[in-house]
Scaffold this active site. Structure first.
Site, short mmCIF file in Angstrom:
data_model
loop_
_atom_site.label_atom_id
_atom_site.label_comp_id
_atom_site.label_asym_id
_atom_site.label_seq_id
_atom_site.Cartn_x
_atom_site.Cartn_y
_atom_site.Cartn_z
N SER A 1 0.86 -1.19 0.00
CA SER A 1 0.00 0.00 0.00
C SER A 1 0.89 1.24 0.00
O SER A 1 2.07 1.15 0.38
CB SER A 1 -0.85 -0.01 1.28
OG SER A 1 -1.49 1.23 1.48
N TYR B 1 -2.29 -1.17 10.43
CA TYR B 1 -2.22 -1.31 8.96
C TYR B 1 -0.88 -0.79 8.44
O TYR B 1 -0.23 -1.45 7.63
CB TYR B 1 -3.39 -0.53 8.35
CG TYR B 1 -3.58 -0.71 6.87
CD1 TYR B 1 -4.30 -1.79 6.36
CD2 TYR B 1 -3.07 0.21 5.96
CE1 TYR B 1 -4.50 -1.95 5.00
CE2 TYR B 1 -3.26 0.07 4.59
CZ TYR B 1 -3.98 -1.01 4.12
OH TYR B 1 -4.18 -1.16 2.76
#
Ligand code: NAD
Length: 257
Positions: free
Chosen positions: A139, A152
């Site tokens: 990401s 995350y």
């Protein structure tokens, strides 16, 4: 570019980016193994439809990526794994001092630890086959941070680090390992974040999309699952044989800021 004769295992691929990547790999001729933890009739039907559409062998295998044993069993049941796409992921947003422990553990397990287990199980198969591609879906949050996404961001930075290590450990073999770092892609994972953010900032859906989600994405446009899939296909191509241990951002300029 033909991936005919290659088998691709894509974790977390009954929706969103994983399904988009599976479709592009199948379009390029690869046999595909779809995965999620759900094991519904529609998961198996999705694989059958995809196989028919692209004329490839497509199967669905249930495995919960929060379990190391199930991650490894997925690769074993696949029987072959020339292309491994580690995509399964979940999200939870909370200040770190209020972050629920169960959510933290699940994010680290599904988004990061699963990548370790599947790679460990797949590398011997790739070595035996004499060719392999590991594509980790990290990401922009594997390269930068945002508040309230501690688990995350930690997991995705971990995946980027693991990508570099695996590349070094396989550097002299016909195996590569890279990470794709998407910015915002409109998928169910992102959709699910919109209502909370609307409530938190008292904003409309459009305001959340443009002023919050895409505030750091200079293109002011979501990336698409087809673009992430196309990037994965490129990483599997001969042109990418010397690309290893790196990240490719598909983020509309986010990490250029
Ligand atoms: P999504 O919610 O649409 O898909 C997530 C997939 O993971 C689903 O197929 C789901 O079944 C699967 N999954 C979840 N928990 C699982 C488990 N325990 N075991 C097996 N499978 C499980 O989300 P998405 O947006 O397509 O995200 C896919 C990946 O892309 C994630 O790793 C995410 O972090 C990453 N990513 C997404 C975006 C974005 O904007 N959508 C941006 C950057 C990175």
């Amino acid at each position: 570019m033909s991936l005919k004769g290659k088998t691709a295992v894509i974790t977390g691929s009954n929706s969103g980016i994983g399904l988009g990547v599976a479709r592009e790999l199948a379009r390029a001729g690869a046999d595909v193994v779809l995965n999620s933890f759900t094991d519904r009739d529609e998961d198996h039907a999705l694989a059958a439809d995809l196989g028919r559409e692209f004329g490839v062998n497509a199967r669905y295998i249930k495995a919960d990526m929060s379990s190391g044993a199930e991650c490894r069993a997925l690769i074993e049941q696949a029987g072959a794994c020339d292309i491994l796409v580690n995509n399964a992921g979940i999200q939870h947003v909370s200040p770190i001092d209020e972050f629920p422990v169960d959510k933290w553990d699940a994010i680290i397990a599904i988004n990061m630890n699963s990548t370790y287990h599947t790679i460990a199980a797949a590398l011997p198969m790739m070595r035996k086959a004499g060719w392999g591609r590991v594509v980790n879906v990290a990401s922009a949050h594997g390269l930068t941070a945002s508040p309230y996404k501690s688990a995350y961001v930690a997991a995705k930075h971990g995946v980027v680090g693991m990508t570099k290590v695996v590349a070094l450990e396989t550097a002299e073999e016909p195996i590569t390992c890279n990470a794709i770092c998407p910015g915002y892609v409109l998928t169910p994972l992102v959709e699910a974040q919109i209502p909370d953010t609307m409530e938190k900032y008292n904003m409309s859906r459009d305001e959340v999309v443009r002023n919050v989600m895409l505030s750091r994405q200079p293109s002011k446009d979501f990336a698409t699952v087809e673009q992430i899939g196309g990037t994965a296909v490129f990483l599997c191509s001969d042109a990418a044989a010397q690309i290893t241990g790196t990240t490719i951002s598909v983020d509309g300029g986010w990490t250029a800021l």
